[in-house]
Design a protein around this motif. Structure first.
Motif, PDB file in Angstrom:
ATOM      1  N   ALA A  93      42.348 -45.205   8.034  1.00 50.12           N
ATOM      2  CA  ALA A  93      40.883 -45.195   7.918  1.00 50.12           C
ATOM      3  C   ALA A  93      40.220 -45.853   9.121  1.00 50.12           C
ATOM      4  CB  ALA A  93      40.467 -45.925   6.641  1.00 50.12           C
ATOM      5  N   ARG A  94      40.904 -46.788   9.742  1.00 46.72           N
ATOM      6  CA  ARG A  94      40.402 -47.545  10.889  1.00 46.72           C
ATOM      7  C   ARG A  94      39.193 -48.395  10.497  1.00 46.72           C
ATOM      8  NH1 ARG A  94      43.266 -45.886  15.197  1.00 46.72           N
ATOM      9  NH2 ARG A  94      44.236 -43.809  15.077  1.00 46.72           N
ATOM     10  N   LEU A 100      34.191 -46.684   2.915  1.00 53.68           N
ATOM     11  CA  LEU A 100      33.701 -47.075   1.590  1.00 53.68           C
ATOM     12  C   LEU A 100      32.225 -46.722   1.429  1.00 53.68           C
ATOM     13  CD1 LEU A 100      35.455 -50.551   1.072  1.00 53.68           C
ATOM     14  CD2 LEU A 100      36.083 -48.332   0.113  1.00 53.68           C
ATOM     15  N   ASP A 101      31.457 -46.830   2.503  1.00 50.31           N
ATOM     16  CA  ASP A 101      30.045 -46.434   2.445  1.00 50.31           C
ATOM     17  C   ASP A 101      29.912 -44.942   2.132  1.00 50.31           C
ATOM     18  OD1 ASP A 101      29.200 -48.989   2.973  1.00 50.31           O
ATOM     19  OD2 ASP A 101      28.983 -48.673   5.141  1.00 50.31           O
ATOM     20  N   LYS A 102      30.767 -44.127   2.734  1.00 55.52           N
ATOM     21  CA  LYS A 102      30.723 -42.680   2.482  1.00 55.52           C
ATOM     22  C   LYS A 102      31.132 -42.363   1.040  1.00 55.52           C
ATOM     23  CE  LYS A 102      31.681 -41.336   7.284  1.00 55.52           C
ATOM     24  NZ  LYS A 102      32.649 -40.662   8.201  1.00 55.52           N
ATOM     25  N   LEU A 144      34.775 -35.363  -3.592  1.00 57.46           N
ATOM     26  CA  LEU A 144      35.556 -36.142  -2.633  1.00 57.46           C
ATOM     27  C   LEU A 144      36.551 -35.262  -1.882  1.00 57.46           C
ATOM     28  CD1 LEU A 144      36.151 -39.388  -4.713  1.00 57.46           C
ATOM     29  CD2 LEU A 144      35.136 -39.309  -2.432  1.00 57.46           C
ATOM     30  N   ASN A 145      37.150 -34.318  -2.593  1.00 53.87           N
ATOM     31  CA  ASN A 145      38.073 -33.401  -1.937  1.00 53.87           C
ATOM     32  C   ASN A 145      37.344 -32.523  -0.922  1.00 53.87           C
ATOM     33  OD1 ASN A 145      41.090 -33.142  -3.101  1.00 53.87           O
ATOM     34  ND2 ASN A 145      39.737 -33.921  -4.708  1.00 53.87           N
ATOM     35  N   PRO A 149      37.667 -33.920   4.983  1.00 52.04           N
ATOM     36  CA  PRO A 149      37.773 -33.914   6.451  1.00 52.04           C
ATOM     37  C   PRO A 149      36.999 -35.042   7.123  1.00 52.04           C
ATOM     38  CG  PRO A 149      37.435 -31.692   5.638  1.00 52.04           C
ATOM     39  CD  PRO A 149      37.227 -32.603   4.470  1.00 52.04           C
ATOM     40  N   HIS A 150      35.997 -35.569   6.424  1.00 52.53           N
ATOM     41  CA  HIS A 150      35.182 -36.647   6.996  1.00 52.53           C
ATOM     42  C   HIS A 150      35.583 -38.024   6.455  1.00 52.53           C
ATOM     43  CE1 HIS A 150      32.734 -33.310   8.344  1.00 52.53           C
ATOM     44  NE2 HIS A 150      32.556 -32.926   7.085  1.00 52.53           N
ATOM     45  N   LEU A 151      36.672 -38.062   5.685  1.00 49.12           N
ATOM     46  CA  LEU A 151      37.102 -39.317   5.068  1.00 49.12           C
ATOM     47  C   LEU A 151      38.530 -39.631   5.506  1.00 49.12           C
ATOM     48  CD1 LEU A 151      35.733 -38.678   1.443  1.00 49.12           C
ATOM     49  CD2 LEU A 151      34.716 -40.155   3.189  1.00 49.12           C
ATOM     50  N   SER A 152      38.657 -40.099   6.731  1.00 49.57           N
ATOM     51  CA  SER A 152      40.000 -40.380   7.254  1.00 49.57           C
ATOM     52  C   SER A 152      40.659 -41.496   6.451  1.00 49.57           C
ATOM     53  CB  SER A 152      39.918 -40.774   8.726  1.00 49.57           C
ATOM     54  OG  SER A 152      39.048 -41.872   8.900  1.00 49.57           O
TER      55      SER A 152
END
Length: 647
Positions: A93-94, A100-102, A144-145, A149-152
């Motif tokens: 996630a880095r 978590l905000d997303k 969420l699925n 792509p925007h949730l590393s």
């Protein structure tokens, strides 16, 4: 310069010496390197090969399914269901806070949850998955699925979680599971168990049978080797080497889930004419032959599914603040004066003391003893009463008269023979003993007050009608009824089998009391319901299922002259918490007993009014279903059908 060097022997010697030293140093350096290479590649080859293999492969724990809890006929009381959850690998996630905000825009991530996640990351490390959310609705899980792509670092996962299909109806029998704490981890004896408990979303038993049988229900963890790189990332799962987990063992109970749900419904119904919508009550139904508890009901109750998903703080506050005690297991932990239900014990004790069943007493409504009047519940009195009639009409004066000479230790001994003042091995923590007072008990209780230590005979007059120091639980009252019905020391049980190990019913030897004494009490209890006694409205019309019973009302608050002056002349005029408790004990059929029942309605005003009708409705359902006539589940067949290896 060359010429000069040729004619300068001293300088030439210096250069030669430096050359030799430098060459020697280089030789030593390369010799050391060669020796080290020999050590690494030849001498210690196997050692470092093993270390490299360990570095390349890691062992991952496979979480077992929790064992199920089923009723006597195999109906699920606690099972497992699909759990849509989200995991996060921090290293991938880095920026954990940004991720978590997303996620918070799709499913709420509170500040408390965010703090818990960060603690887990620090404890587990950057490469171990941490649970972000669980028990998600399908809509949130699918969103969420879609955003994946925007949730590393985010890993959608379909796991398993605990499910309680009967919700609050069986809460106090089953208990619930909760998240693992540091105390849980510290209590584990080996690293493997601690590693299992550290798995994302792992739950352990917190109350009830879930807690007591944690080791049996937990199951055995499996394992699988995974190939990792130098940074600890998983690059391949070695499924060929996997050891599958073993599901926990199944608990088979004595409970009849349908009767349990029906009883909870009956207990929750308001009593006509009392003006109280919420009922705080308890009921126990037992098989008097085997000791099997068919019903263990307490209302109102909490929903264990709320704890499984993480209980809302506001709901938790409401549960704790409620005057109806929804977190109290009333059948086992609720302690109440037994009131006139205790008269079945008093009648047996009186006969043991030499009082004949034909002994009669005139009841004018009160009796003088010491320096005050002791009043009967019926102000005008009952007239002439013998022992059977005293039970039928619940005459207090009859028992006051006997209590003037009855030895308290004999009364206490009789009560204990019939199940009061003791606890039973059911597997549910928090069971209370109640109080069966005698001389020794009072000396110990008032150890700091010598003036109060002697037993005063006037105290026996209160105890003999189930007031004073005497207290009991609904479970004890059900056991008392079962023992009076059979004459045997019936012991209750709640668990029939653990896995395929069937537990035998406890032995029930004859109670060392003259059985003729019990026949008198049984006749009196039969008259209570079937001969127009105090619970005539609660009789069962089916002649094959005649129910014998005994009403009880235990005083919580005495109405004073000041109360009457303020218009509080009747119990229903008082605030709910000051009203008397209502009790009823019973068994059926009268001729060939099979089932016993106790009902307590907190502040229900009167046993005949509130508890008796509820007991009638419960026992009517028991008679219609007659669980003893049906073949209960064979736990061994359940184990074979499920394919679960039982220990």
């Amino acid at each position: 310069m060359a010429g000069v060097n040729a004619h300068d022997p001293e300088r030439q010697e210096t250069v030669s010496r430096r050359t030799v030293l430098f060459g020697g140093g280089v030789s030593l350096l390369f010799g050391g390197i060669a020796a080290r290479l020999y050590q690494l590649q030849i001498s210690d080859h196997q050692k470092y090969l093993d270390l490299a293999q360990e570095n390349q492969f890691n062992r991952r724990v496979l979480t077992p399914l929790r064992g199920e809890i089923v009723d006597r006929f195999g109906g699920p009381l606690a099972s497992n269901r699909k759990n849509f959850r989200v995991l996060l690998v921090p290293e991938q996630a880095r920026d954990v806070d940004a991720i978590l905000d997303k996620i918070d825009k799709i499913t709420p991530v509170s500040e408390d949850k965010r703090a818990r996640i960060m603690r887990e990351i620090r404890r587990r490390g950057a490469f171990t998955p941490v649970q972000i959310a669980d028990n998600l609705p399908w809509e949130d899980f699918s969103k969420l699925n879609f955003e994946l792509p925007h949730l590393s670092g985010v890993l959608p996962d379909v796991g398993e979680t605990r499910d309680y299909p009967y919700g609050a109806d069986a809460a106090f029998v089953i208990g619930y599971v909760g998240a693992v704490t540091e105390r849980d981890l510290a209590s584990q004896e080996n690293d493997e168990e601690r590693l299992l408990l550290r798995q994302p979303g792992f739950k352990v038993g917190r109350e009830g049978l879930e807690r007591t049988y944690e080791d049996e229900l937990r199951g055995e963890a499996g394992a699988m080797n995974v190939k990792i790189n130098a940074h600890g990332r998983v690059i391949e799962e070695m499924t060929d080497s996997a050891v599958p987990p073993v599901q926990g063992r199944t608990l088979t109970l004595t409970i009849d889930s349908e009767l349990q749900a029906h009883t909870m419904k009956v207990l929750a119904e308001p009593t006509p004419g009392v003006g109280q919508d919420v009922q705080s009550a308890a009921a126990v139904v037992m098989d008097v032959v085997t000791g099997d508890i068919l019903v263990l009901a307490s209302t109102p109750a909490f929903n264990p599914n709320d704890f499984n998903v993480g209980i809302d703080p506001d709901l938790w506050k409401d549960l704790n603040a409620s005057p109806y005690k929804p977190l109290l297991n009333k059948p086992l932990s609720g302690v109440y004066p037994p009131g006139s239900t205790f008269k079945v014990i008093s009648a047996i004790a009186a006969q043991r003391a030499g009082v004949k069943p034909s002994h009669s007493v005139h009841c004018p409504g009160r009796i003088w003893y010491g320096n005050r009047y002791f009043h009967c519940w019926k102000r005008g009195g009952h007239g002439r009463m013998n022992m059977k009639d005293s039970l039928k009409h619940s005459c207090d004066v009859f028992y006051y008269d006997i209590a003037k000479t009855l030895e308290i230790d004999l009364l206490a001994d009789t009560a204990r023979k019939f199940g009061l003042g003791q606890t039973y091995e059911l597997g549910i923590p928090g069971q209370q003993r109640g109080v069966v007072p005698d001389r020794d008990w009072k000396r110990e209780y008032f150890a700091g007050n010598p003036a109060q230590q002697p037993w005063f005979q006037g105290e026996t007059l209160s105890c003999i009608i189930g007031q004073g120091y005497v207290t009991s639980t609904p479970l004890q009252l059900a056991v008392m009824s079962a023992r009076v019905a059979t004459g045997k020391a019936v012991r209750p049980r709640l668990v029939r089998a653990v896995g395929d190990l069937i537990l035998p019913a406890p032995e029930a030897p004859l109670i060392d009391v003259d059985q003729d004494y019990l026949a008198v009490v049984r006749a009196g209890m039969n008259a209570v319901t079937n001969e127009y006694g105090t619970a005539a409205r609660s009789r069962l019309d089916d002649p094959d299922w005649q129910m014998a019973g005994k009403t009880g009302t235990s005083q919580v608050y005495a109405i004073t002259a000041e109360d009457r002056a303020r218009g509080l002349a009747k119990p229903e005029d008082l605030p709910w918490a000051r009203r008397d408790h209502a009790l009823f004990v019973s068994y059926m059929p009268f001729e060939n007993p099979r089932y016993a029942c106790s009902v307590v309605v907190e502040h229900g005003i009167g046993g005949a009014r509130a508890a008796g009708p509820k007991a009638r409705d419960i026992m009517k359902a028991v008679a219609e279903k007659d669980p003893a006539s049906r073949t209960p589940l064979d736990p061994r067949s359940l184990a074979r059908a499920s394919g679960v290896r039982e220990g």
